[in-house]
Write a protein that holds these residues in place. Structure first.
Motif, short mmCIF file in Angstrom:
data_model
loop_
_atom_site.label_atom_id
_atom_site.label_comp_id
_atom_site.label_asym_id
_atom_site.label_seq_id
_atom_site.Cartn_x
_atom_site.Cartn_y
_atom_site.Cartn_z
N ARG A 1 29.98 52.45 31.63
CA ARG A 1 31.06 51.38 32.08
C ARG A 1 32.01 51.83 33.43
NH1 ARG A 1 28.95 46.04 32.61
NH2 ARG A 1 29.96 44.79 32.54
N THR B 1 35.20 49.83 35.07
CA THR B 1 35.65 48.41 35.75
C THR B 1 37.45 48.70 35.95
OG1 THR B 1 35.36 47.91 32.99
CG2 THR B 1 37.67 46.84 33.94
N ASP C 1 40.57 46.87 36.69
CA ASP C 1 41.65 45.81 36.81
C ASP C 1 43.03 45.77 37.77
OD1 ASP C 1 40.45 44.42 34.41
OD2 ASP C 1 41.08 46.78 33.19
N SER D 1 39.63 41.13 37.16
CA SER D 1 38.91 42.25 36.71
C SER D 1 37.51 42.59 37.31
CB SER D 1 38.80 42.25 35.61
OG SER D 1 38.50 43.34 34.80
N ARG D 2 37.22 43.70 37.26
CA ARG D 2 35.03 43.07 37.46
C ARG D 2 34.51 44.77 36.68
NH1 ARG D 2 35.88 43.83 43.73
NH2 ARG D 2 37.30 44.93 43.25
N SER D 3 33.40 44.15 36.75
CA SER D 3 32.80 45.69 35.81
C SER D 3 31.47 45.85 36.18
CB SER D 3 33.15 45.50 34.13
OG SER D 3 34.28 45.46 33.38
N THR E 1 27.88 48.20 35.70
CA THR E 1 27.54 49.45 34.74
C THR E 1 26.69 50.21 36.00
OG1 THR E 1 26.62 47.97 33.02
CG2 THR E 1 25.50 50.20 32.66
N ARG F 1 39.02 52.42 35.34
CA ARG F 1 38.25 52.21 33.57
C ARG F 1 36.80 52.94 33.83
NH1 ARG F 1 39.13 48.51 29.94
NH2 ARG F 1 39.35 46.84 31.29
#
Length: 121
Positions: free
Chosen positions: A28, A30, A32, A39-41, A43, A89
């Motif tokens: 995952r 991410t 920020d 924030s975007r995430s 997979t 992250r």
């Protein structure tokens, strides 16, 4: 012929065990942007590449090429000195091993200079 069957079965089992795929990669990722409250995430899955990362195959290739390291030396691109912090992250599994990464960069350009395609989403 009856003695041949156990040998063939044993050979088939050994062949299947040696052909097992490498441990899975599922992360995952991410981004920020503290100053913008955004924030975007996505997979990222590797082996085979997948997930919703827009360049999964390339990101997997870069991650494998680095031995699972999320950050590398700057790639030489010219970035402005504009301060617009971004926190990158990653959390999950790389080749079956639990991994976590967190780093703050001065802006998106500096981050991409250090992380390649991995956080380019």
């Amino acid at each position: 012929m009856p003695n041949l069957v156990p040998g063939v079965l044993a050979g088939a089992v050994i062949a299947l065990l040696s052909a097992s795929p490498e441990p899975a990669t599922s992360l995952r990722l991410t981004l920020d942007h503290p100053g913008r409250d955004s924030s975007r995430s996505v997979t990222l899955r590797c082996g085979p590449p997948g997930g919703d990362h827009p360049a999964a195959a390339r990101a997997c290739s870069e991650l494998d090429g680095s031995g699972g390291r999320f950050e590398h030396a700057p790639d030489g691109r010219m970035c402005t000195a504009v301060h617009s912090p971004v926190v990158a992250r990653a959390e999950g599994r790389w080749r079956g091993r639990s991994v976590r990464f967190r780093e703050e960069y001065g802006n998106d350009c500096v981050m991409r200079s250090r992380t390649g395609t991995l956080f380019a989403f």
